[in-house]
Design an enzyme around this catalytic site. Sequence first.
Site, PDB file in Angstrom:
ATOM      1  N   LYS A 225       0.840  -1.200   0.000  1.00  0.00           N
ATOM      2  CA  LYS A 225       0.000   0.000   0.000  1.00  0.00           C
ATOM      3  C   LYS A 225       0.876   1.251   0.000  1.00  0.00           C
ATOM      4  O   LYS A 225       2.016   1.210   0.460  1.00  0.00           O
ATOM      5  CB  LYS A 225      -0.855   0.016   1.276  1.00  0.00           C
ATOM      6  CG  LYS A 225      -1.965  -1.005   1.329  1.00  0.00           C
ATOM      7  CD  LYS A 225      -2.739  -0.875   2.638  1.00  0.00           C
ATOM      8  CE  LYS A 225      -3.852  -1.907   2.726  1.00  0.00           C
ATOM      9  NZ  LYS A 225      -4.933  -1.721   1.749  1.00  0.00           N
TER      10      LYS A 225
ATOM     11  N   ARG B  18     -10.123 -11.657   1.880  1.00  0.00           N
ATOM     12  CA  ARG B  18     -10.998 -12.668   1.288  1.00  0.00           C
ATOM     13  C   ARG B  18     -10.323 -14.036   1.242  1.00  0.00           C
ATOM     14  O   ARG B  18     -11.004 -15.069   1.257  1.00  0.00           O
ATOM     15  CB  ARG B  18     -11.463 -12.208  -0.097  1.00  0.00           C
ATOM     16  CG  ARG B  18     -10.350 -12.012  -1.079  1.00  0.00           C
ATOM     17  CD  ARG B  18     -10.776 -11.155  -2.263  1.00  0.00           C
ATOM     18  NE  ARG B  18     -10.946  -9.752  -1.904  1.00  0.00           N
ATOM     19  CZ  ARG B  18     -11.386  -8.816  -2.736  1.00  0.00           C
ATOM     20  NH1 ARG B  18     -11.710  -9.131  -3.969  1.00  0.00           N
ATOM     21  NH2 ARG B  18     -11.512  -7.569  -2.334  1.00  0.00           N
TER      22      ARG B  18
HETATM   23  N1  BES Z   1      -7.904  -3.936   4.551  1.00  0.00           N
HETATM   24  C1  BES Z   1      -8.105  -3.530   3.229  1.00  0.00           C
HETATM   25  C2  BES Z   1      -9.420  -2.776   3.019  1.00  0.00           C
HETATM   26  C3  BES Z   1      -9.516  -1.398   3.612  1.00  0.00           C
HETATM   27  C4  BES Z   1      -8.997  -0.309   2.939  1.00  0.00           C
HETATM   28  C5  BES Z   1     -10.172  -1.197   4.792  1.00  0.00           C
HETATM   29  C6  BES Z   1      -9.132   0.960   3.464  1.00  0.00           C
HETATM   30  C7  BES Z   1     -10.301   0.073   5.343  1.00  0.00           C
HETATM   31  C8  BES Z   1      -9.788   1.149   4.664  1.00  0.00           C
HETATM   32  C9  BES Z   1      -8.133  -4.729   2.298  1.00  0.00           C
HETATM   33  O1  BES Z   1      -7.328  -5.799   2.651  1.00  0.00           O
HETATM   34  C10 BES Z   1      -7.629  -4.237   0.972  1.00  0.00           C
HETATM   35  O2  BES Z   1      -6.534  -3.807   0.906  1.00  0.00           O
HETATM   36  N2  BES Z   1      -8.493  -4.331  -0.024  1.00  0.00           N
HETATM   37  C11 BES Z   1      -8.153  -3.874  -1.330  1.00  0.00           C
HETATM   38  C12 BES Z   1      -8.832  -4.779  -2.319  1.00  0.00           C
HETATM   39  C13 BES Z   1      -8.360  -4.580  -3.725  1.00  0.00           C
HETATM   40  C14 BES Z   1      -6.905  -4.997  -3.864  1.00  0.00           C
HETATM   41  C15 BES Z   1      -9.248  -5.408  -4.608  1.00  0.00           C
HETATM   42  C16 BES Z   1      -8.655  -2.427  -1.480  1.00  0.00           C
HETATM   43  O3  BES Z   1      -9.699  -2.102  -0.932  1.00  0.00           O
HETATM   44  O4  BES Z   1      -7.970  -1.646  -2.117  1.00  0.00           O
HETATM   45 ZN    ZN Z   2      -5.315  -5.620   1.960  1.00  0.00          ZN
END
Ligand code: BES
Ligand code: ZN
Length: 497
Positions: free
Chosen positions: A277, A351
């Site tokens: 990230k 997931r």
């Molecule tokens: N933990 C994150 C989701 C999240 C993001 C929660 C911001 C709260 C605030 C999750 O694991 C994630 O990173 N999801 C990705 C999915 C994508 C790669 C399809 C996302 O939301 O960008």
């Molecule tokens: Zn994630």
Amino acid sequence: MNIRVEKCIAEKYPCELLLLFSFESPEPLEGPIKSVDLEWKGYLSTLISQGDFKGELFQCRLIHTQGGLPARRVLLAGLGKKEEFDLEKWRGGASKAGQFIRDSGIKQFAFQIKPFKDLSGEELTESFVTGLLLGTYQFNEFKTLERGKIKTIEEVILLGETDKEIQSIGEGARKGTIISDAVCTARNLVNGPSNQVTPTLLVEKASQIAKDHSLEIQVLEVSEAEAMGMGAFAAVARGSQEPGKFVVLEYNKGKGLDTIVLVGKGITFDSGGISIKPSEGMERMKDDMSGAAAVLGTMQAAARLQIPLHLVGIIPATENLPSGKAYKPGDVLKTLSGQTVEVISTDAEGRLILADALTYSLRYKPKAIIDLATLTGACVIALGDHVIGIMGNDDALLKKIEEASRTGEKVWQLPLWDEYFDYLKSDTADFRNVGTRAAGTIIGGIFLSKFVEKTPWVHLDIAGPAFIEKERPYIPKGGTGVGVRLLLQLLRDWNKS
Ligand code: BES
Ligand code: ZN
Ligand code: ZN
């Protein structure tokens, strides 16, 4: 905060502060405020008629009684327009009054509860205590410099007039305290930093809850989970030095009751892994175990409330970090279900660990599976931070959850139509772990739906409301413990319909 119940009326009770609520333009006065006004020779009605207190929502006005009443002070607290009153405003009112009393440095207050409209003393008390305890929650564990300055309310006396009232006030206070404690258990875990709140700490917490409330607990190491076939959970856990854990808590095992499984995403820190990230705001990703925290809180309270259901709480817990051992984009994982997944992004790790946890939950042959996860940033974009996105395969269960959201935890359903499955097609495996950028939250739900077979299931995407930057009437900023009250309401309602 110690909460106790006494048989007395407001105007006769000596205390540091007497709390009195009032609606907007409250004439004529009714209930305890009216009796207090009579005893105080019309002091309050004069003040109100002079416009010195209007009763606007969350307005607070502190008055020294100067011997006019046994109480040393009175706090007038506004509830807004009478016709707009509901339990959500009531919880907010209790919180705002509590915060005012605490911040004024007052350590004790009394409050007389009277049944009102169609609300029983028990319901009113439960919501009052919930608003009060949740609104005055503070997370100060790591603030060493301000320790001496932290203000807290030490004692609350709830007054009832008759034995019947006392009984229902006591019951409401007991339930409200149990529920709020559970929410605070979840909040503490979410607010705790990831160098403290590790999968191992979640196990310790779960073990403590199990010990205190005679629940069964089983903890699998990653190697054991992998040997069982949980290739997806094991892959996510592989990148971190901090050992992952797969926790199963069980309440009312073997009693022939309906089984409900609660699954909570327990990523104690989500860096994104190899699909790392951006660093800005990454500190927030300590909250990626909010689903797990909600499951732990719910299990704790369900046992204390003796809810007549067989509950299984499943928490796959691990960090998601990049390293030489970490799983990578392009990897193909074999899940516990036997289905294979092509990893497109290692940041869609929730997931993956949930897939194995959902398959594992099928062995309990549950009547329902509910999972809670901070699954997608897309949910925050779509619904904001006030709302839980809900998706599932069973209309009756979705409806039950919508009904339970009278706790104030708002839910909004998103569809899981067949067309969306196309986004997850993979050239090398059964499916990919992400689609395109479109419909991110729904695609997360669609992915999970592949692992529940025909069992009634609902997925709660709590990415928005799990952690808030701006306080709400009875939710201070930070980890909210969202989901705990919603699940408890659902479970309490379960056998009613
Ligand atoms: N933990 C994150 C989701 C999240 C993001 C929660 C911001 C709260 C605030 C999750 O694991 C994630 O990173 N999801 C990705 C999915 C994508 C790669 C399809 C996302 O939301 O960008
Ligand atoms: Zn994630
Ligand atoms: Zn995550």
